[in-house]
Design a protein around this motif. Structure first.
Motif, mmCIF file in Angstrom:
data_model
loop_
_atom_site.group_PDB
_atom_site.id
_atom_site.type_symbol
_atom_site.label_atom_id
_atom_site.label_comp_id
_atom_site.label_asym_id
_atom_site.label_seq_id
_atom_site.Cartn_x
_atom_site.Cartn_y
_atom_site.Cartn_z
ATOM 1 N N ALA A 97 46.987 39.308 33.958
ATOM 2 C CA ALA A 97 45.527 39.780 34.514
ATOM 3 C C ALA A 97 45.699 41.433 34.671
ATOM 4 O O ALA A 97 45.025 42.431 34.706
ATOM 5 C CB ALA A 97 44.997 39.286 35.645
ATOM 6 N N LYS A 98 47.069 41.798 35.281
ATOM 7 C CA LYS A 98 47.325 43.319 35.742
ATOM 8 C C LYS A 98 47.411 44.123 34.493
ATOM 9 O O LYS A 98 47.152 45.285 34.307
ATOM 10 C CB LYS A 98 48.646 43.267 36.396
ATOM 11 N N CYS B 72 41.866 42.993 39.378
ATOM 12 C CA CYS B 72 42.898 42.135 39.367
ATOM 13 C C CYS B 72 43.119 41.217 40.634
ATOM 14 O O CYS B 72 42.863 41.481 41.668
ATOM 15 C CB CYS B 72 44.246 42.497 39.274
#
Length: 550
Positions: free
Chosen positions: A514-515, A523
């Protein structure tokens, strides 16, 4: 509702808004300022002073370049940068030929950038060179024909007067396949002819905002909206040619753009522009340039108050600081500490507003400040508070409901989103999705967000967008995102995820992915795996059930 707030309208602010140089776009105000006082400093950037003449000439050169590339009135041009002089030059250059500015957050990762480039049909993008890895990832999925690159050091003086963030120390290098911004500005292209602008109908800005349809939608904002809200801010704050304004909020966001780029140019003021906020750098800038106006976020003010070197800098020039309660709520105690530190400077809540209204729909009367409120409606504002389940029923004063408003600054609709436009913009009224109430004095109180928006360090995060990105992962079958309280950032996203069968992945691995694939503020701070997610019979996610159980 009745304009009960007018009894608290400040005596030193006119009740009717007039335009100092007539009903024309902000870029025409830039031309006027360049003719009127060509050598006056428009932008100070870490010690580099850019005059109104230089800013006007540079934006003319960029406008001529765009025309040479085949850009026409109504075309969309992307800006993938944060705070820097190049942003202002590109912004006004785009609008000088009647094209549409499309800001792309420099925090974007591939999916986010691809969406806006595809949705707006952007063919030319101006980007920081340090963001080219993201641009290169997006190229094959977009219609981009040309990328213009610039380095953060391009407009720095030989010896910057402030310490530079690490990102500004990256050396410039040639990037094959791109055009160099500095070379464009040093070209001998003739100034373009003035393009006629219809202030009522022509669009000058796509400001992307989230919503219930997943990925962000482009708010179509007219040249008239920009002028109206800019003139309003200048009238309320008494910003003029002698003003020196500190600009630290992101100018790719509507509020930073309004209080930073537009208002300073309209007023003929000088702006001291910082790429990244740093408490000591901000204090140095205020002291060195005798800054008298600053639009901030409360955590910035708190950082200055808590800084160990705060007593070393003279902040007494700060007449007015409008702030936004992002992450930290502005209280009377904080405001009082600020006044003591600055020798009487005012620190008050900035305004209520949203992208769809070009923001700044309220302001705080300085003669009667109500902490916790958003102030009173501004020029030519009409407000209603309507029942959450019946839009035809207006709530009495004091009762909560959905905030609905109308003014000359509202948007023309969402780009290529007819249904969303019909749901939000009705007979000129914007149904904001925010919950609020008015008190007996006409002060607005923001109580919540009907749309389930999450506010992370001042950035708006929409659950649907985070879910849409998470669902792209090959292991994710379904996701739901809610906001959770966070002591440092106000709120943070939390994701509930259902995995596909035979796709094992840890929460840590998914968080790392996600980051790498969404802006840091979007995030999730936490991921919790579930076997199922609560839904209605229609399949609609019940985020409120997850919220209640968390």
């Amino acid at each position: 509702m009745e304009n009960i707030w007018m009894k608290h309208w400040p005596q030193d602010v006119p009740q009717t808004l007039t335009y100092t140089q007539g009903n024309k776009p902000i870029h025409e105000y830039l031309r006027h300022r360049a003719q009127e006082r060509p050598d006056k400093t428009a932008i100070v950037y870490y010690g580099r002073e850019i005059s109104y003449r230089e800013l006007d000439t540079a934006s003319n050169r960029f406008a001529a370049y765009l025309l040479n590339q085949g850009v026409k009135k109504g075309d969309r041009v992307g800006i993938f940068m944060g705070n820097c002089p190049q942003y202002a030059i590109a912004h006004f250059g785009i609008q000088k030929i009647g094209a549409i500015v499309c800001p792309c957050s420099p925090l974007f990762k591939k999916f986010e950038l691809v969406h806006e480039l595809q949705d707006a049909g952007i063919q030319i993008l101006v980007a920081w060179d340090i963001l080219m890895p993201v641009v290169k990832e997006a190229l094959s999925e977009t219609a981009l024909k040309k990328v213009v690159t610039t380095n953060l050091r391009d407009f720095l003086p030989a010896e910057p007067c402030f310490a530079l963030p690490a990102m500004m120390n990256v050396p410039k290098r040639a990037i094959p396949g791109t055009d160099d911004f500095q070379q464009i500005l040093s070209s001998d292209l003739p100034d373009p002819e003035e393009v006629p602008i219809d202030m009522k109908t022509d669009i000058g800005l796509f400001q992307y905002t989230g919503g219930t349809t997943g990925m962000p939608k482009g708010c179509m904002l007219g040249f008239d909206a920009a002028l109206f809200k800019t003139a309003a801010v200048c009238a309320i704050t008494h910003m003029g040619p002698d003003s020196v304004c500190l600009v630290t909020m992101p100018i790719f966001h509507i509020a930073g753009m309004l209080a930073g780029i537009n208002s300073c140019i309209y007023a003929g003021a000088t702006q001291v522009l910082l790429t990244i906020f740093d408490a000591e750098t901000a204090m140095q800038a205020i002291s060195r340039y005798r800054v008298d106006f600053w639009y901030s976020a409360v955590p910035m003010n708190v950082a200055i108050l808590a800084h160990p070197k705060t007593s070393e800098y003279d902040l007494s020039s700060l007449r007015l600081c409008l702030t936004s309660s992002f992450g930290i709520q502005l209280t009377e105690a904080i405001s009082r500490q600020w006044a003591e530190r600055t020798g009487g400077g005012l620190l008050i809540e900035g305004a209520y507003g949203l992208s769809e209204t070009h923001t700044a729909d309220t302001f705080m009367p300085v003669q009667r400040i109500k902490y916790g409120s958003m102030g009173i409606p501004g020029f030519s504002e009409e407000f209603r508070i309507v029942d959450l389940t019946d839009r035809n029923r207006e709530m009495p004063v004091g009762e909560p409901g959905e905030i609905v408003l109308k003014n000359p600054g509202v948007f023309k609709g969402y780009w290529n989103q007819e249904k969303a436009t019909r749901d939000t913009l009705i007979d000129g009224w914007v149904y904001t999705g925010d919950i609020g109430r008015f008190d007996q004095d006409g002060y607005l109180y923001l109580l919540g967000r009907k749309k389930e928006m999450i506010k992370v360090s001042g950035f708006s995060v929409f659950p649907e967008e985070v879910e849409a990105i998470l669902n792209r992962h090959e292991a994710v079958a379904q996701s739901a995102v809610i906001g959770m309280p966070d002591a440092r950032r106000g709120e943070v996203a939390k994701a509930f995820v259902v995995l596909k069968p035979d796709h094992p992945i840890s929460a840590e691995e998914l968080l790392l992915w996600a980051k790498e694939n969404m802006s840091s503020y979007k995030c999730p701070g936490e991921i919790e795996f579930r076997d199922t997610l609560p839904t209605l019979g229609t399949g609609k996610l019940l985020r409120r059930a997850l919220k209640a159980a968390s």
